[in-house]
Motif scaffolding. Structure first.
Motif, PDB file in Angstrom:
ATOM      1  N   LEU A 117      38.106  39.597  45.024  1.00 49.68           N
ATOM      2  CA  LEU A 117      38.909  40.608  44.560  1.00 49.68           C
ATOM      3  C   LEU A 117      38.831  40.229  42.814  1.00 49.68           C
ATOM      4  O   LEU A 117      39.769  41.452  41.940  1.00 49.68           O
ATOM      5  N   TRP A 118      38.610  39.298  43.253  1.00 50.33           N
ATOM      6  CA  TRP A 118      38.929  37.610  41.794  1.00 50.33           C
ATOM      7  C   TRP A 118      37.288  38.076  41.170  1.00 50.33           C
ATOM      8  O   TRP A 118      37.596  38.628  39.865  1.00 50.33           O
ATOM      9  N   TYR A 119      36.747  39.461  41.243  1.00 53.44           N
ATOM     10  CA  TYR A 119      35.669  39.646  40.683  1.00 53.44           C
ATOM     11  C   TYR A 119      35.992  41.120  39.496  1.00 53.44           C
ATOM     12  O   TYR A 119      35.380  41.702  39.688  1.00 53.44           O
ATOM     13  N   SER A 120      36.821  41.370  39.990  1.00 53.62           N
ATOM     14  CA  SER A 120      37.541  43.147  39.190  1.00 53.62           C
ATOM     15  C   SER A 120      38.035  43.264  38.251  1.00 53.62           C
ATOM     16  O   SER A 120      38.014  44.113  37.425  1.00 53.62           O
ATOM     17  N   TYR A 139      46.521  36.795  43.308  1.00 58.27           N
ATOM     18  CA  TYR A 139      45.643  36.035  42.667  1.00 58.27           C
ATOM     19  C   TYR A 139      45.489  34.797  42.399  1.00 58.27           C
ATOM     20  O   TYR A 139      44.762  34.255  42.075  1.00 58.27           O
TER      21      TYR A 139
END
Lengths: 288, 327
Positions: A172-175, B53
């Motif tokens: 998800l960090w690559y979004s 996150y």
């Protein structure tokens, strides 16, 4: 008598002058190495002290890569499986966050800053270390992997899916960039269309499917392309690691490594073509 | 009887109003201004995701300051009870941040033994160069006519798509031949010609930006007898400040984080991004754990970028929208 130069030709010459720097660069740093590496892939290349010795062997390198190598085909299959799952996940997640952030909210800037933060942090080795310390996952997803839930899919898909679940957060960090592209896309839809839809009695659900989604389809396409290229050039990518290992391998060398690179490039093109086919219909519709 | 009916009716109407307003408050009267529940759900989702996150980052910071006892103590998961700097000190030494001076070497060679020096000499000049050269190419693509322009735009997109490793092997050989390995030139030279790290994206950003500037501006300048070159330097380039900031920041960050090419092209010395993997194995007997040392080296590596990001966060996030990468 010489013909006077027309304004158009003068503009063209100026244009050429502006682009010449890029053209020279293209020839030196892109076309030349590209041809060179393609030639290498058709040859057995031996490194001599001051030059490279070429021995033409045709498609042997490619045959070896695709059919004879012990681990390359498997790595490729696993990587392709992984990409098929990861790319939609990234784009959909970016879309969800973009939709949520498109509302009038207090603290929107800060939240957006948080979601974009990983873009500046995703450096190969750093990610490897975080993954190595099991920080790349969301706890309840990691617990799923221990339950053999996906064993019915066969061993390769099972390992792929478990791998993805174990690194879900990092994926998800690559979004981040895609999220911004999609927010910009959402803001390009004019408010008057929404108002008209409301007057006609459409509810939020209908508005999303009939107006919002078609309106941002081109942006979803751009995000998908960005995601594909981004995922395929990551340092943590197993295929790049193989290429690096083979460059100076005793019976592999430059030629073999180049052949892998070209196969790899073919896979990228396949993915891009696939995403283009998926989006072609809807892209045409929006253009009309 | 009639009166009662009237009162009931009145109450009913008022209640209807009440329910309507309650509904509006909770679910929103229209889509953009979702009501309290709608907003609540959105906030809940966003904050949950945001915390998830940030978790690895928080873990990184807290683990950095954990000593041997804290690391194995589950009650000190997020806040170390006995914060210590030993991990940072150890990682600092191992990452070769300070140059080692040896006699008989030039100043540059001595400085290049520092990974920090290498990272800076790659990132800063390359970013500056890319900011300028990509602007020139972007302007040509956006506004100037030249032969085979459509084909060139296709090639521009291809340069972005073809993975660097496909073109890299011959380039590495050429760099080696000219003794350029382990010098920042391996990044700056392609950048000079608009072919640096992810130059394709940067040129497209500039192209989209210049396309939006009204044509009248150029026409007026041409009427005043301003040549194309002066027009670019004096008017168009300074006007492209938003795009310039985007390109510079992204180029800086991406060069700083770059690991693949620098691990191969920096053969004698290393960059910080490469060094964090090598540095983080504590020697037996130092009494240090592997994980805290790894996190300490990671934290030192991201610290400059993190500080830049704290101050320029808006420029990053708003820049993509403003510079019109989308379209």
């Amino acid at each position: 008598m010489k013909k006077p130069i027309t304004i158009e030709t003068r503009r063209k010459i100026e244009g050429l002058a502006f682009i010449s720097l890029w053209l020279i660069g293209l020839a030196l740093f892109w076309i030349y190495p590209l041809i060179y590496s393609f030639l290498m892939s058709l040859n057995k290349v031996t490194i001599m002290t001051d030059h490279l010795q070429f021995k033409f062997i045709g498609l042997t390198n490619f045959k070896k890569v695709l059919f004879q190598d012990a681990d390359i085909p498997n790595t490729f299959i696993q990587f392709i499986q992984q990409s098929i799952i990861i790319i939609p996940i990234i784009v959909v997640f970016a879309l969800v966050i973009a939709l949520l952030l498109n509302q009038k909210l207090k603290g929107r800037g800060i939240i957006r800053g948080i979601f974009f933060l990983p873009v500046v942090l995703t450096s190969g080795n750093l990610i490897n270390e975080l993954v190595g310390q099991k920080q790349g996952t969301i706890t309840f997803l990691a617990s799923v992997t221990s339950q053999n839930m996906f064993s019915y899919l066969g061993p390769t898909w099972e390992t792929t899916i478990n791998n993805i679940l174990a690194n879900f957060l990092i994926i998800l960090w690559y979004s981040g960039v895609q999220m911004l592209i999609l927010i910009a896309g959402l803001q390009s839809i004019s408010p008057s269309i929404y108002e008209a839809a409301k007057i006609d009695g459409a509810n939020g659900w209908e508005i999303f499917w009939k107006i919002t989604l078609p309106g941002i389809t081109p942006f979803i396409f751009i995000s998908t392309v960005y995601t594909i290229v981004d995922q395929f050039t990551l340092t943590s990518n197993p295929i790049l690691k193989i290429v690096n290992d083979k460059i100076f391998g005793s019976n592999t060398g430059f030629g073999y490594a180049s052949a892998i690179s070209w196969v790899y490039f073919g896979v990228i093109l396949l993915f891009l073509a696939l995403s283009f086919m998926i989006f072609r219909k809807s892209l045409k519709l929006t253009r009309k | 009887m009639y009166k009662i009916q009237q009162v009931v009716n009145h109450l009913w109407n008022r209640n209807l109003n009440f329910f309507a307003s309650l509904q509006a408050a909770l679910f929103g009267s229209n889509i953009e201004n979702g009501g309290l529940i709608g907003k609540g759900i959105i906030y809940f989702l966003l904050i949950t995701f945001a915390i998830l996150y940030l978790e690895p980052l928080i873990y990184m910071i807290s683990t950095t300051f954990k000593g041997f006892s804290d690391f194995t103590n589950p009650t000190a998961k997020w806040i170390p009870k006995d914060p210590t700097f030993v991990n940072l000190k150890y990682a600092f030494k191992q990452m070769q941040i300070l140059p080692i001076f040896m006699s008989g070497k030039t100043l540059w060679e001595n400085l290049a033994s520092s990974s920090l020096f290498n990272s800076i000499t790659i990132a800063v000049p390359s970013a500056l160069v890319q900011t300028i050269t990509c602007a020139i190419a972007g302007y040509a693509f956006a506004r100037l006519p030249f032969p085979f322009k459509k084909t060139m735009i296709g090639l521009l997109i291809l340069t972005y798509i073809v993975p660097p490793n496909t073109v890299f092997i011959p380039l590495a050989w050429i760099y080696k031949k000219y003794n350029l390995l382990s010098t920042p030139l391996v990044f700056i030279a392609p950048a000079l010609f608009g072919q640096g790290l992810r130059s394709g994206i940067f040129i497209i950003i500039y192209m989209q930006f210049f396309r939006k500037i009204p044509k009248e501006l150029e026409e007026a300048a041409t009427l005043d007898g301003v040549g194309t070159f002066r027009l670019f330097w004096k008017i168009m380039f300074p006007l492209s400040k938003p795009a310039m900031i985007t390109v510079f920041l992204f180029s800086l960050v991406w060069h700083w984080n770059e690991t693949y090419l620098s691990s191969l092209l920096y053969t004698t010395n290393t960059t910080l991004s490469v060094q964090i993997a090598r540095a983080s194995i504590p020697v037996n007997g130092t009494g240090l754990n592997l994980q805290p040392v790894q996190m300490a080296s990671g934290l030192m590596f991201i610290l400059p970028i993190l500080i830049i990001y704290l101050f320029t966060q808006r420029l990053f996030t708003e820049s993509i929208e403003r510079s019109g990468i989308v379209e």
